[in-house]
Design a protein around this motif. Structure first.
Motif, PDB file in Angstrom:
ATOM      1  N   ARG A 227      57.413  -7.727  48.692  1.00  0.00           N
ATOM      2  CA  ARG A 227      56.122  -7.863  47.991  1.00  0.00           C
ATOM      3  C   ARG A 227      55.671  -9.314  47.901  1.00  0.00           C
ATOM      4  N   MET A 228      56.635 -10.236  47.713  1.00  0.00           N
ATOM      5  CA  MET A 228      56.307 -11.653  47.537  1.00  0.00           C
ATOM      6  C   MET A 228      56.237 -12.420  48.866  1.00  0.00           C
TER       7      MET A 228
ATOM      8  N   GLN B 245      58.211 -12.900  35.272  1.00  0.00           N
ATOM      9  CA  GLN B 245      59.405 -13.724  35.082  1.00  0.00           C
ATOM     10  C   GLN B 245      59.213 -14.576  33.826  1.00  0.00           C
TER      11      GLN B 245
ATOM     12  N   THR C 161      54.588 -12.830  39.968  1.00  0.00           N
ATOM     13  CA  THR C 161      55.668 -11.896  39.630  1.00  0.00           C
ATOM     14  C   THR C 161      56.019 -12.045  38.154  1.00  0.00           C
TER      15      THR C 161
ATOM     16  N   GLN D 202      62.873  -5.137  47.799  1.00  0.00           N
ATOM     17  CA  GLN D 202      61.491  -4.716  47.507  1.00  0.00           C
ATOM     18  C   GLN D 202      60.666  -5.890  46.985  1.00  0.00           C
ATOM     19  N   ASN D 203      61.253  -6.656  46.060  1.00  0.00           N
ATOM     20  CA  ASN D 203      60.533  -7.799  45.486  1.00  0.00           C
ATOM     21  C   ASN D 203      60.306  -8.883  46.535  1.00  0.00           C
TER      22      ASN D 203
ATOM     23  N   LEU E 158      66.169  -3.487  44.822  1.00  0.00           N
ATOM     24  CA  LEU E 158      65.103  -4.157  44.062  1.00  0.00           C
ATOM     25  C   LEU E 158      64.833  -5.544  44.610  1.00  0.00           C
TER      26      LEU E 158
ATOM     27  N   GLY F 275      51.601  -9.914  45.804  1.00  0.00           N
ATOM     28  CA  GLY F 275      52.572 -10.999  45.752  1.00  0.00           C
ATOM     29  C   GLY F 275      52.031 -12.356  45.332  1.00  0.00           C
TER      30      GLY F 275
ATOM     31  N   GLY G  89      64.434 -12.303  40.995  1.00  0.00           N
ATOM     32  CA  GLY G  89      63.389 -13.262  40.639  1.00  0.00           C
ATOM     33  C   GLY G  89      63.684 -14.675  41.099  1.00  0.00           C
TER      34      GLY G  89
END
Length: 441
Positions: A297-298, A236, A234, A293-294, A290, A231, A264
């Motif tokens: 992770r971040m 973007q 990402t 999940q993101n 998603l 993380g 994002g």
């Protein structure tokens, strides 16, 4: 059909699905490469062949003018011809004899009638290499630009009408350049350390000309690194990452991201909060997975809540004046993404722009009552069409006179009008539009 997997067979298989069956290029290619066991070099070649062929489809089809004299019945043949022509005209390091030899092998591999397909492909490609490139007369300027830059004529006319011929040529040429490998550095970790680590592991990072939290990498493969998995960054686009920066955020706001997936911008907003929270909506519950999940992770999952809601009905789920900040990153035609998603140029029509405008305004109408007095609303799109950008702003303000545009200043760009349009040839980024509104007290 043989199951032999080479860069060219995977590229051809993907092109058949995209050009003949209407699949999305990125999804089809990723699925094909996932279990292919190709080397990185061969994966890169397959990717180049797929995106290059789709990108230059109009140009490539024009090269076969007068050379195809029989009806093509097998659906692999036209994608194979186009992919071979792409190599002939754009891959200088590959000799024509090698391209024809590979095409003949693929015709035998993919064809139901080996000999007839092989003879047809071989004959047409030999004729093409003898004749070489053809283009319409430059006197027919719109047709010439359309073929040269491989852009549908209606889009060429649209761009010329809005930006003039010279700027249109610049915009269209930029769409045919390679998309950058752009990443955004997390604000929750030491960004200088992340940049140094990217150098150490061979990504040759360079800071974006749009912001210091975006970095351009020399090549792909970042998702396989610990920096991504942990993380620190990402994927973007540098233009898209400006959207969250447009908000004035203290850290304790309640924020609504009305069209969130894949998350994002949700995550970027969440990074700016301490006691605040982001409610992330999407019409598709699957896509919200998603986002979660993101966010995990971040490292911002505790600040993010997801809800499967059509943003056009948001007013049915939330209270009036519930949110301090609202983002509408609206569904759009994606005309700013033609470099990254080349097939968009062939699937969109002028009518789509007005149909999407109605959806965009419906979303804005639905969420407008949810904003607190003195609150901020940011509207953004990854398109550059006037109908989906400036016209939406104009019509929204007519319907909601208690809102006004608010000028904003970012690190490297600013808007005195409250609207910012980034054309794809300005910074080599995606084309993007951002408008900031304030609700009068």
């Amino acid at each position: 059909m043989s199951t032999t997997k080479t860069a060219r067979s995977i590229a051809l298989n993907t092109l058949i699905r995209v050009l003949e069956d209407g699949s999305y290029s990125n999804i089809s290619l990723n699925n094909s490469l996932k279990n292919s066991h190709l080397s990185q070099a061969d994966q890169n070649l397959a990717t180049k062949l797929v995106y290059g062929t789709i990108q230059y489809k109009i140009y490539l089809e024009y090269q076969f003018k007068g050379l195809i004299k029989t009806k093509i019945t097998e659906k692999y043949i036209m994608p194979l011809l186009l992919m071979s022509a792409y190599q002939i005209f754009f891959l200088d390091k590959v000799p024509n004899r090698a391209i024809l030899d590979e095409a003949n092998k693929l015709a035998k591999q993919f064809g139901k009638h080996h000999s007839s397909g092989f003879r047809l492909v071989n004959g047409i490609l030999r004729a093409l290499t003898r004749r070489g490139e053809i283009l319409p007369s430059p006197k027919d300027s719109l047709k010439y630009i359309s073929v040269k830059e491989s852009m549908p004529i209606w889009l060429v006319e649209y761009f010329v009408k809005n930006w003039g011929k010279k700027r249109t040529e610049s915009i269209l040429a930029s769409f045919n350049e390679n998309a950058k490998n752009s990443v955004r550095l997390s604000s929750l970790v030491d960004q200088k350390k992340t940049f140094i680590e990217l150098k150490k592991i061979g990504f040759d990072p360079e800071y974006s000309s749009l912001s210091s939290h975006d970095v351009i990498l020399s090549h792909g493969g970042i998702i396989d690194t610990d920096l991504f998995k942990n993380g620190a960054l990402t994927i973007q686009d540098e233009a898209a990452s400006l959207v969250a920066d447009v908000f004035d955020i203290n850290g304790n706001e309640k924020v609504l991201d009305a069209c969130s997936a894949p998350g994002g911008k949700t995550i970027q907003i969440a990074e700016k909060l301490n006691e605040g929270s982001v409610t992330a909506l999407d019409i598709h519950e699957k896509k919200l997975k998603l986002v979660r999940q993101n966010a995990q992770r971040m490292g911002v999952n505790e600040r993010v809540t997801t809800k499967g809601v059509d943003a056009r009905k948001a007013h049915e789920y939330f209270s009036k004046q519930q949110f301090d900040r609202i983002l509408v990153d609206a569904p759009c035609s994606g005309l700013g993404l033609l470099r990254r998603k080349p097939e968009i140029r062939y699937s969109k029509k002028l009518d789509d722009l007005l149909n999407l405008q109605k959806i965009q305004l419906d979303i804005l109408d639905s969420i407008a009552p949810l904003l607190k007095k003195e609150g901020e609303l940011v509207y953004s799109t990854c398109t550059i069409s006037v109908e989906e950008d400036e016209e939406v702003v104009e019509k929204f303000l007519q319907r909601h006179p208690d809102f006004e545009l608010a000028p904003f200043k970012l690190e490297k760009v600013a808007s005195k009008t409250g609207m910012l349009k980034i054309l794809p040839d300005s910074y080599g980024s995606d084309g993007f539009f951002i408008a900031k509104f304030k609700l009068r007290g």
